[in-house]
Enzyme design. Structure first.
Site, PDB file in Angstrom:
ATOM      1  N   ASP A 358      12.247  -7.102  20.104  1.00 35.48           N
ATOM      2  CA  ASP A 358      13.760  -7.256  19.524  1.00 35.48           C
ATOM      3  C   ASP A 358      13.945  -8.749  19.277  1.00 35.48           C
ATOM      4  OD1 ASP A 358      14.177  -8.299  22.342  1.00 35.48           O
ATOM      5  OD2 ASP A 358      13.947  -5.796  22.721  1.00 35.48           O
ATOM      6  N   THR A 359      13.432  -9.086  18.139  1.00 31.04           N
ATOM      7  CA  THR A 359      13.626 -10.668  17.718  1.00 31.04           C
ATOM      8  C   THR A 359      13.441 -10.564  16.248  1.00 31.04           C
ATOM      9  OG1 THR A 359      12.328 -11.149  19.800  1.00 31.04           O
ATOM     10  CG2 THR A 359      12.117 -12.759  18.015  1.00 31.04           C
ATOM     11  N   THR A 360      13.771 -11.596  15.537  1.00 26.56           N
ATOM     12  CA  THR A 360      13.828 -11.603  14.108  1.00 26.56           C
ATOM     13  C   THR A 360      13.391 -12.865  13.652  1.00 26.56           C
ATOM     14  OG1 THR A 360      14.861 -10.671  12.035  1.00 26.56           O
ATOM     15  CG2 THR A 360      16.080 -12.161  13.642  1.00 26.56           C
TER      16      THR A 360
END
Length: 535
Positions: A358-360
């Protein structure tokens, strides 16, 4: 070449390109992209999150890393959760507590760093006013956000028995979350529906007007600190007022004659360089791509890298990180010799199911040759949204080891170790590749495989980031569903436990730019809905 932007969200790419076309540089575009990502992908990142970015401006002679990680509350103590520790996810990303208080609610939250990071980068390296750079994100927040497939997928992952809280439950935690993310009948909104979050737009407008000051010392800070105290959290006003961005030198390694620049501890750059330098001792190009021997070498290199990461990686302000050893060509050669001899690494890990990332990220290059690689996140989102502010806070505390005396243990004001590794590769002093990946502990293996695909196997960037991947962060080799079953059987015949993902594009999601002969091409991993776009 006027420049290019690549990121997992088309709307954010468009925001960055809009700024490039207005005459902004790569940093201006990256920050426009970053603010937009927090609007259109609000559980991946946002103004309640944290991150790191690498900036290279050759004509200005500038090349450094800005580090704006979340920090443990100043009221935290090393042993405050020791009696509740029950395990760790198999990929090592999350520490599990019996009451889940480090995963959901105010106890999960560290001091947010993104607003400080974005505004510092803009002031230090950008050319445009904050209001101009934030305008695309504010406009997006005002008109509403269409739910994309990956956003909805992430909301609906069922963690089953892995000990973590489902994202849907986190979205329901607060009144704002229930209003924004759910229909009137209580059902979660679906792909294609529009999220209406005017509180988010107002928060962005306040930051555009007042800068980081309003967020860390002004009325927004007071509202956040009061909410944390009311909810029984540990964050207080001093956590906000004392927050500072850190500018650090990049760290360097080598791969096949290219110079590799990445970010220092507590980030994943050293692990990435170590992994690449181990692989540099093997003639991968002579092997069948994705064949049993190729994957065996990859897996063993990843396991040895993981052993070093688990033993040594932490916030260097609190633990002694042997960076010289981790970056050493001699150390990589020693590990390569172990692999060559047939020795198998053993990675002790609680056998829990791997959790989703859950990162971008965003990668940008402009017409002047300035380059930015950015990774930012909410960690495991906390679910907490302060009424009236609209954004969700990070859940960085689940990344701290509740057991005292370890590299990743809790300490007041400490940054958690992170796999973030926004990276650039240089040939003859000029950037040739700008690459980053979301994906928790999958980040380093994903980036390494994309680099290897370009350098060793002659792929273009789009093909390189989309090729089937594996990870080996425990004794098990995890393979994507496009790895042939015959290859899996060959690995199992050698005695390796192999786990098959149901996903075709599994284990991180690298996004990158490749610059050759004055032309730039980009690749966005198909897992995340993104794209590359020229200015």
């Amino acid at each position: 070449m006027r420049g290019m932007v690549v990121a997992p969200q088309p709307e954010a790419v468009e925001a960055g390109v809009e700024i490039l076309r207005q005459g902004g540089n790569a940093v201006d575009a990256a920050i426009a992209c970053a603010f937009s990502q927090g609007v259109v992908d609000p559980q991946m990142c946002g103004i309640g999150g944290f991150g790191a970015m690498q900036v290279c401006m050759p004509k200005r002679g500038e090349h450094s890393v800005l580090e704006f990680f979340a920090r443990a509350p100043l009221a935290a103590t090393s042993g405050m959760w020791a009696d509740r520790f029950v395990g760790q996810s198999r990929d090592g990303f999350v520490f599990l507590l019996s009451d889940q208080s480090n995963d959901i609610g105010p106890g999960a939250i560290g001091t947010p760093g993104n607003v400080a990071g974005y505004t510092t980068a803009l002031a230090r390296f950008g050319t445009m006013p904050l209001k101009t750079v934030m305008a695309p994100a504010i406009a997006q927040a005002r008109r509403g956000v269409m739910i994309r497939p990956y956003v909805h997928y992430y909301w609906t992952i069922d963690h089953g028995s892995d000990g973590q809280v489902n994202m849907e439950d986190k979205l329901r935690l607060t009144e704002t979350g229930r209003r924004v993310y759910f229909r009137d009948d209580g059902r979660l909104r679906r792909p294609g529906e529009i999220l209406d979050n005017p509180d988010m737009a107002r928060s962005l407008e306040r930051i555009a007007e007042g800068g980081a000051e309003v967020f860390y010392r002004g009325d927004m800070a007071h509202a956040m600190a009061a909410d944390m105290q009311e909810r029984g959290g540990l964050l207080g006003m001093q956590d906000f007022t004392s927050y500072r961005v850190r500018e650090k030198p990049v760290i360097w390694g080598d791969y096949r004659g290219l110079r590799v620049a990445s970010n220092p501890p507590p980030s994943g750059g050293a692990s990435l360089i170590e992994l690449l330098q181990i692989l540099d001792h093997f003639d991968l190009a002579a092997l069948e791509h994705g064949g049993p021997e190729h994957l065996r070498l990859l897996a063993e290199a990843m396991k040895w890298m993981t052993i070093d990461k688990d033993a040594h990686m932490g916030d260097p302000d609190f633990v002694d990180v042997p960076l010289e050893m981790l970056l050493s060509r001699d150390h990589a050669a020693m590990l390569a010799d172990r692999i060559r001899s047939g020795a198998r690494a053993h990675v002790p890990r609680a056998e829990k199911a791997a959790d989703p990332p859950d990162t971008t990220v965003a990668c940008v290059i402009d017409g002047e040759g300035n380059a930015v690689a950015l990774t930012h996140t909410l960690g495991n989102p906390s679910g907490v949204i302060t009424e009236g502010l609209g954004f969700m806070y990070n859940g960085c505390m689940s990344g701290f080891d509740p057991r005292p005396g370890r590299a990743a243990s809790i300490a007041p004001g400490k940054s958690r170790a992170s796999a973030m590794a926004p990276t650039m590769l240089f040939r003859d002093g000029r950037p040739e590749m700008v690459i980053a990946a979301p994906g928790g502990t999958f980040i380093v293996p994903a980036i390494a495989q994309a680099i290897m695909n370009v350098v060793d196997f002659g792929m273009g960037m789009a093909e390189a980031v989309a090729a089937p991947r594996i990870v080996a962060l425990s004794d098990t080799i995890d393979v994507s569903n496009r790895i042939p079953h015959g290859i899996q059987a060959a690995l199992e015949a050698e005695g390796y436990p192999v786990a098959r993902s149901y996903q075709s594009y599994a284990f991180g999601a690298p996004h990158g730019l490749l610059i050759r002969d004055g032309a730039c091409s980009g690749g966005a991993d198909p897992q995340r809905d993104g794209m590359a776009m020229s200015a």
